[in-house]
Design a protein around this motif. Structure first.
Motif, PDB file in Angstrom:
ATOM      1  N   THR A 180      16.252 -28.027-115.099  1.00 16.40           N
ATOM      2  CA  THR A 180      16.123 -28.383-116.394  1.00 16.40           C
ATOM      3  C   THR A 180      15.003 -28.871-116.824  1.00 16.40           C
ATOM      4  O   THR A 180      14.237 -28.449-117.760  1.00 16.40           O
ATOM      5  CB  THR A 180      17.216 -29.724-116.553  1.00 16.40           C
ATOM      6  N   LEU A 181      14.184 -29.439-115.749  1.00 20.31           N
ATOM      7  CA  LEU A 181      12.758 -29.571-115.729  1.00 20.31           C
ATOM      8  C   LEU A 181      11.821 -28.372-116.107  1.00 20.31           C
ATOM      9  O   LEU A 181      10.852 -28.385-116.929  1.00 20.31           O
ATOM     10  CB  LEU A 181      12.223 -30.409-114.798  1.00 20.31           C
ATOM     11  N   ALA A 182      12.298 -27.302-115.449  1.00 23.28           N
ATOM     12  CA  ALA A 182      11.595 -26.074-115.326  1.00 23.28           C
ATOM     13  C   ALA A 182      11.957 -25.608-116.674  1.00 23.28           C
ATOM     14  O   ALA A 182      10.911 -24.839-117.542  1.00 23.28           O
ATOM     15  CB  ALA A 182      11.996 -24.908-114.605  1.00 23.28           C
ATOM     16  N   MET A 183      13.017 -25.524-117.274  1.00 28.77           N
ATOM     17  CA  MET A 183      13.398 -24.894-118.680  1.00 28.77           C
ATOM     18  C   MET A 183      12.886 -25.598-119.687  1.00 28.77           C
ATOM     19  O   MET A 183      12.267 -24.827-120.781  1.00 28.77           O
ATOM     20  CB  MET A 183      14.935 -24.992-119.122  1.00 28.77           C
ATOM     21  N   ALA A 184      12.549 -27.156-119.503  1.00 31.93           N
ATOM     22  CA  ALA A 184      11.798 -27.854-120.496  1.00 31.93           C
ATOM     23  C   ALA A 184      10.310 -27.698-120.553  1.00 31.93           C
ATOM     24  O   ALA A 184       9.605 -28.183-121.718  1.00 31.93           O
ATOM     25  CB  ALA A 184      12.086 -29.448-120.293  1.00 31.93           C
ATOM     26  N   SER A 185       9.853 -27.033-119.500  1.00 31.32           N
ATOM     27  CA  SER A 185       8.334 -26.750-119.621  1.00 31.32           C
ATOM     28  C   SER A 185       7.580 -25.833-120.437  1.00 31.32           C
ATOM     29  O   SER A 185       6.836 -26.045-121.264  1.00 31.32           O
ATOM     30  CB  SER A 185       7.690 -26.611-118.093  1.00 31.32           C
ATOM     31  N   ILE A 186       8.442 -24.600-120.564  1.00 37.80           N
ATOM     32  CA  ILE A 186       7.744 -23.450-121.385  1.00 37.80           C
ATOM     33  C   ILE A 186       8.667 -22.404-121.778  1.00 37.80           C
ATOM     34  O   ILE A 186       9.710 -22.570-120.702  1.00 37.80           O
ATOM     35  CB  ILE A 186       6.614 -22.859-120.868  1.00 37.80           C
ATOM     36  N   GLU A 187       8.869 -21.909-122.763  1.00 34.01           N
ATOM     37  CA  GLU A 187       9.835 -20.793-123.056  1.00 34.01           C
ATOM     38  C   GLU A 187       9.994 -19.674-122.125  1.00 34.01           C
ATOM     39  O   GLU A 187      10.960 -18.970-122.361  1.00 34.01           O
ATOM     40  CB  GLU A 187       9.769 -20.576-124.606  1.00 34.01           C
ATOM     41  N   TYR A 188       9.196 -19.742-121.444  1.00 28.19           N
ATOM     42  CA  TYR A 188       9.364 -18.213-120.316  1.00 28.19           C
ATOM     43  C   TYR A 188      10.415 -18.241-119.580  1.00 28.19           C
ATOM     44  O   TYR A 188      10.955 -17.466-119.078  1.00 28.19           O
ATOM     45  CB  TYR A 188       8.264 -18.040-119.726  1.00 28.19           C
ATOM     46  N   VAL A 189      10.621 -19.687-119.045  1.00 27.55           N
ATOM     47  CA  VAL A 189      11.386 -19.763-117.659  1.00 27.55           C
ATOM     48  C   VAL A 189      12.963 -19.487-117.863  1.00 27.55           C
ATOM     49  O   VAL A 189      13.533 -18.865-117.048  1.00 27.55           O
ATOM     50  CB  VAL A 189      11.546 -21.483-117.642  1.00 27.55           C
ATOM     51  N   PRO A 190      13.574 -19.410-119.175  1.00 27.29           N
ATOM     52  CA  PRO A 190      14.751 -18.999-119.195  1.00 27.29           C
ATOM     53  C   PRO A 190      15.235 -17.443-118.859  1.00 27.29           C
ATOM     54  O   PRO A 190      16.214 -17.182-118.169  1.00 27.29           O
ATOM     55  CB  PRO A 190      15.357 -19.196-120.636  1.00 27.29           C
ATOM     56  N   LEU A 191      13.883 -16.828-118.945  1.00 23.42           N
ATOM     57  CA  LEU A 191      14.104 -15.182-118.476  1.00 23.42           C
ATOM     58  C   LEU A 191      14.328 -15.460-116.771  1.00 23.42           C
ATOM     59  O   LEU A 191      15.025 -14.443-116.362  1.00 23.42           O
ATOM     60  CB  LEU A 191      12.826 -14.566-118.895  1.00 23.42           C
ATOM     61  N   PHE A 192      13.639 -16.259-116.132  1.00 21.74           N
ATOM     62  CA  PHE A 192      13.516 -16.434-114.975  1.00 21.74           C
ATOM     63  C   PHE A 192      15.040 -16.908-114.395  1.00 21.74           C
ATOM     64  O   PHE A 192      15.488 -16.503-113.200  1.00 21.74           O
ATOM     65  CB  PHE A 192      12.462 -17.070-114.400  1.00 21.74           C
ATOM     66  N   GLY A 193      15.665 -17.989-115.133  1.00 24.51           N
ATOM     67  CA  GLY A 193      16.819 -18.408-114.995  1.00 24.51           C
ATOM     68  C   GLY A 193      18.060 -17.178-115.246  1.00 24.51           C
ATOM     69  O   GLY A 193      18.616 -17.241-114.302  1.00 24.51           O
ATOM     70  N   ILE A 194      17.705 -16.303-116.081  1.00 19.49           N
ATOM     71  CA  ILE A 194      18.443 -15.282-116.094  1.00 19.49           C
ATOM     72  C   ILE A 194      18.737 -14.272-114.970  1.00 19.49           C
ATOM     73  O   ILE A 194      19.545 -13.840-114.450  1.00 19.49           O
ATOM     74  CB  ILE A 194      18.224 -14.443-117.380  1.00 19.49           C
ATOM     75  N   GLY A 195      17.342 -14.152-114.551  1.00 20.67           N
ATOM     76  CA  GLY A 195      17.058 -13.244-113.273  1.00 20.67           C
ATOM     77  C   GLY A 195      17.586 -13.984-112.113  1.00 20.67           C
ATOM     78  O   GLY A 195      18.378 -13.159-111.156  1.00 20.67           O
ATOM     79  N   LEU A 196      17.309 -15.136-111.968  1.00 19.62           N
ATOM     80  CA  LEU A 196      18.075 -16.094-110.885  1.00 19.62           C
ATOM     81  C   LEU A 196      19.423 -16.037-110.792  1.00 19.62           C
ATOM     82  O   LEU A 196      20.214 -15.870-109.923  1.00 19.62           O
ATOM     83  CB  LEU A 196      17.752 -17.462-110.958  1.00 19.62           C
ATOM     84  N   SER A 197      20.330 -16.255-112.036  1.00 18.69           N
ATOM     85  CA  SER A 197      21.701 -16.002-112.080  1.00 18.69           C
ATOM     86  C   SER A 197      22.214 -14.454-111.525  1.00 18.69           C
ATOM     87  O   SER A 197      23.151 -14.372-111.095  1.00 18.69           O
ATOM     88  CB  SER A 197      22.276 -16.203-113.384  1.00 18.69           C
ATOM     89  N   ILE A 198      21.161 -13.603-111.706  1.00 20.09           N
ATOM     90  CA  ILE A 198      21.696 -12.008-111.558  1.00 20.09           C
ATOM     91  C   ILE A 198      21.698 -11.965-109.768  1.00 20.09           C
ATOM     92  O   ILE A 198      22.515 -11.567-109.027  1.00 20.09           O
ATOM     93  CB  ILE A 198      20.713 -11.247-112.037  1.00 20.09           C
ATOM     94  N   TYR A 199      20.613 -12.448-109.215  1.00 16.17           N
ATOM     95  CA  TYR A 199      20.312 -12.801-107.840  1.00 16.17           C
ATOM     96  C   TYR A 199      21.472 -13.594-107.410  1.00 16.17           C
ATOM     97  O   TYR A 199      22.130 -13.025-106.460  1.00 16.17           O
ATOM     98  CB  TYR A 199      19.123 -13.430-107.348  1.00 16.17           C
ATOM     99  N   GLN A 200      21.995 -14.496-107.857  1.00 19.40           N
ATOM    100  CA  GLN A 200      22.981 -15.301-107.441  1.00 19.40           C
ATOM    101  C   GLN A 200      24.321 -14.681-107.346  1.00 19.40           C
ATOM    102  O   GLN A 200      25.274 -14.741-106.319  1.00 19.40           O
ATOM    103  CB  GLN A 200      23.166 -16.674-108.233  1.00 19.40           C
ATOM    104  N   ALA A 201      24.617 -13.788-108.427  1.00 17.49           N
ATOM    105  CA  ALA A 201      25.838 -13.101-108.604  1.00 17.49           C
ATOM    106  C   ALA A 201      25.941 -11.910-107.418  1.00 17.49           C
ATOM    107  O   ALA A 201      26.901 -11.472-107.196  1.00 17.49           O
ATOM    108  CB  ALA A 201      25.752 -12.489-110.021  1.00 17.49           C
TER     109      ALA A 201
END
Length: 255
Positions: A180-201
């Protein structure tokens, strides 16, 4: 923070190598905070930084003139989505100064060091190897950005590092907090969150984390988009920020 700090001290009293890790963390944090402020600002040796100047001026407007987040470059969220600045403001208010702002950045940047020790213990189950694992974080390329001006993108890298570490530790509460803190820092981070979710899947161990992480990332991406659109009077899109060297350097450093 008091319960968290107390808990860490109790853990350290049972493990001398963890005590060493915390002492090294404090020493590095102090040294980097000193190098990032005294030689730079007293020596007038800092290059121009529009972002840092904007943050300071906006905080000054809020502190002394009660004008909420007004900056000389326009509405505050007209270019980037960084709600984390609202969370950092009360800390900045304890001593309104560039030194406080830089110290906050350094503390956040070095915060993964104790977490790396715990990850090392989980992987190796050996205190010496865990200490070596924690010290490896000092080689993280973005440690050098402690000498650079204050930038929210620097905070994003540190919070994403903590997100990955806590994921491997299986600590869901801290995982969601740091994400959440990462997401709140800058608008780039949600893209990494999406990438992370793919890795998790694609992994067995973290497959259950994938869908919530994906939905959370998409939600932040949409919210960031409309936040910047609203404050820019519908003239600026966050996707215009995703083209350039900043995103590529963030990706390289996190990788």
């Amino acid at each position: 923070l008091t319960p968290t700090i107390t808990n860490q001290v109790k853990q350290a009293m049972k493990d001398r190598y963890y005590i060493a890790t915390l002492l090294i963390y404090l020493a590095i944090t102090y040294e980097l905070a000193y190098l990032a402020t005294v030689p730079q600002y007293y020596g007038l040796n800092l290059g121009a930084s529009l972002d840092t100047a904007t943050y300071l001026q906006s905080y000054a407007s809020l502190t002394y003139y009660r004008k909420i987040l007004e900056s000389f470059v326009g509405p505050f969220f007209a270019v980037h989505a960084s709600p984390i600045l609202l969370l950092l403001y009360p800390i900045y208010e304890t001593y309104p100064s560039i030194f406080t702002l830089m110290t906050i950045q350094v503390i956040i940047l070095t915060l993964p060091i104790p977490l790396m020790y715990k990850l090392g213990m989980k992987i190796f189950n050996n205190q010496k190897y865990a200490l070596a694992t924690a010290l490896l974080y000092i080689l993280y390329p973005w440690i050098t950005t402690a000498y650079a001006p204050f930038e929210v993108v620097t905070l994003a890298g540190a919070f994403m590092a903590m997100t990955l570490i806590t994921m491997y530790l299986g600590n869901k509460r801290t995982y969601w907090a740091t994400l959440t803190l990462a997401m709140a820092s800058i608008e780039y981070v949600p893209l990494f969150g999406i990438g992370l979710s793919i890795y998790q899947a694609l992994s067995r161990e973290f497959r259950r984390w994938a869908l919530p992480t994906f939905i959370y990332s998409i939600t932040w991406l949409i919210a960031d988009y409309y936040l910047v659109m609203y404050f820019s009077h519908w003239t600026h899109s966050i996707f215009a920020n995703l083209v350039g060297t900043i995103l590529s350097s963030l990706l390289t450093s996190i990788t």
